[in-house]
Design a protein around this motif. Structure first.
Motif, short mmCIF file in Angstrom:
data_model
loop_
_atom_site.label_atom_id
_atom_site.label_comp_id
_atom_site.label_asym_id
_atom_site.label_seq_id
_atom_site.Cartn_x
_atom_site.Cartn_y
_atom_site.Cartn_z
N LEU A 168 0.82 -1.21 0.00
CA LEU A 168 0.00 0.00 0.00
C LEU A 168 0.86 1.27 0.00
O LEU A 168 0.59 2.21 -0.74
CB LEU A 168 -0.94 -0.01 1.20
N MET A 169 1.91 1.27 0.80
CA MET A 169 2.79 2.44 0.87
C MET A 169 3.54 2.64 -0.46
O MET A 169 3.74 3.77 -0.90
CB MET A 169 3.79 2.31 2.02
N GLY A 170 3.93 1.56 -1.10
CA GLY A 170 4.58 1.66 -2.41
C GLY A 170 3.63 2.20 -3.45
O GLY A 170 4.02 2.99 -4.32
N GLY A 171 2.36 1.79 -3.38
CA GLY A 171 1.34 2.32 -4.29
C GLY A 171 1.12 3.80 -4.08
O GLY A 171 0.98 4.57 -5.04
N ALA A 172 1.10 4.21 -2.80
CA ALA A 172 0.93 5.63 -2.49
C ALA A 172 2.14 6.43 -2.99
O ALA A 172 1.98 7.52 -3.56
CB ALA A 172 0.74 5.83 -0.99
N LEU A 173 3.34 5.90 -2.80
CA LEU A 173 4.54 6.58 -3.28
C LEU A 173 4.53 6.69 -4.80
O LEU A 173 4.86 7.74 -5.37
CB LEU A 173 5.80 5.86 -2.80
N THR A 174 4.13 5.61 -5.47
CA THR A 174 4.07 5.62 -6.93
C THR A 174 3.05 6.65 -7.41
O THR A 174 3.31 7.40 -8.36
CB THR A 174 3.73 4.22 -7.47
N GLY A 175 1.89 6.72 -6.76
CA GLY A 175 0.88 7.72 -7.11
C GLY A 175 1.40 9.13 -6.87
O GLY A 175 1.15 10.04 -7.67
N ALA A 176 2.12 9.32 -5.76
CA ALA A 176 2.68 10.64 -5.46
C ALA A 176 3.70 11.06 -6.52
O ALA A 176 3.70 12.21 -6.97
CB ALA A 176 3.33 10.63 -4.08
N ILE A 177 4.54 10.13 -6.93
CA ILE A 177 5.53 10.44 -7.97
C ILE A 177 4.83 10.77 -9.28
O ILE A 177 5.18 11.74 -9.96
CB ILE A 177 6.52 9.26 -8.15
N THR A 178 3.83 9.97 -9.63
CA THR A 178 3.06 10.21 -10.86
C THR A 178 2.44 11.60 -10.84
O THR A 178 2.57 12.36 -11.80
CB THR A 178 1.96 9.14 -11.02
N GLY A 179 1.75 11.94 -9.75
CA GLY A 179 1.11 13.25 -9.63
C GLY A 179 2.08 14.40 -9.63
O GLY A 179 1.83 15.45 -10.24
N ALA A 180 3.20 14.23 -8.96
CA ALA A 180 4.20 15.30 -8.90
C ALA A 180 4.83 15.57 -10.26
O ALA A 180 4.96 16.73 -10.68
CB ALA A 180 5.28 14.96 -7.87
N ILE A 181 5.21 14.51 -10.96
CA ILE A 181 5.83 14.67 -12.29
C ILE A 181 4.83 15.31 -13.25
O ILE A 181 5.16 16.27 -13.95
CB ILE A 181 6.33 13.32 -12.83
N ALA A 182 3.61 14.77 -13.29
CA ALA A 182 2.59 15.31 -14.20
C ALA A 182 2.26 16.76 -13.84
O ALA A 182 2.12 17.60 -14.73
CB ALA A 182 1.34 14.45 -14.17
N GLY A 183 2.14 17.05 -12.57
CA GLY A 183 1.84 18.42 -12.14
C GLY A 183 2.93 19.40 -12.55
O GLY A 183 2.64 20.50 -13.05
N LEU A 184 4.17 19.00 -12.35
CA LEU A 184 5.30 19.87 -12.71
C LEU A 184 5.37 20.11 -14.21
O LEU A 184 5.45 21.26 -14.66
CB LEU A 184 6.61 19.27 -12.21
N VAL A 185 5.31 19.05 -14.98
CA VAL A 185 5.42 19.19 -16.44
C VAL A 185 4.26 20.00 -17.00
O VAL A 185 4.45 20.90 -17.82
CB VAL A 185 5.55 17.82 -17.13
N ASN A 186 3.04 19.70 -16.56
CA ASN A 186 1.88 20.43 -17.07
C ASN A 186 1.90 21.90 -16.64
O ASN A 186 1.48 22.77 -17.40
CB ASN A 186 0.59 19.75 -16.65
#
Length: 148
Positions: free
Chosen positions: A65-83
């Motif tokens: 669960l924590m790995g899934g949350a970290l992966t989601g956080a990385i996904t959101g952060a990268i997409a947020g920054l690039v967009n």
């Protein structure tokens, strides 16, 4: 939690979220009324993709669960920054700003305001994306964990 493993799993979902964000930004810039039509489906697509990142972390990455949350956080952060950067560059180029302000001196003032807001957006978007991504990634990981 393995950051490198989460980063590797997050690349495809982040790329999809970036593509969705760029397309919706360009649609909203050049055909403003489409924002009203595609806004909700775009938001729902981004929610699904971010939750899928957490699901993917559990199913393909063997994370918890924590790995899934970290992966989601990385996904959101990268997409947020690039967009946010894409939106900032478009505003610096005057794309969308002139349309919104009617051109002329208003466009110059609007451009200056948009540049300031764009810089703030570049700072805030990855943080907000990471928070929402962690929540959605945890939900996706939870769902994946239930399907064992």
């Amino acid at each position: 939690m393995d950051f490198q493993k989460s980063l590797k799993v997050a690349m495809l979902p982040a790329g999809i979220m970036i593509a969705i964000g760029v397309v919706s930004t360009l649609l909203g810039t050049f055909v403003p009324f489409l924002v009203c039509i595609v806004g909700l489906p775009v938001m729902l697509a981004q929610i699904v993709v971010n939750a899928w990142a957490g699901y993917k972390a559990v199913k393909e990455g063997g994370m918890d669960l924590m790995g899934g949350a970290l992966t989601g956080a990385i996904t959101g952060a990268i997409a947020g920054l690039v967009n946010a950067i894409v939106g900032f560059v478009l505003s610096l180029a005057g794309i969308g700003v002139g349309l919104a302000t009617g051109g002329g001196q208003g466009a110059a003032i609007g451009g200056a305001v948009a540049a300031g807001i764009g810089i703030i957006g570049i700072i805030i978007a990855p943080i907000f994306g990471a928070i929402i991504g962690a929540i959605l990634g945890a939900i996706g990981a939870f769902v994946a964990g239930m399907k064992k």
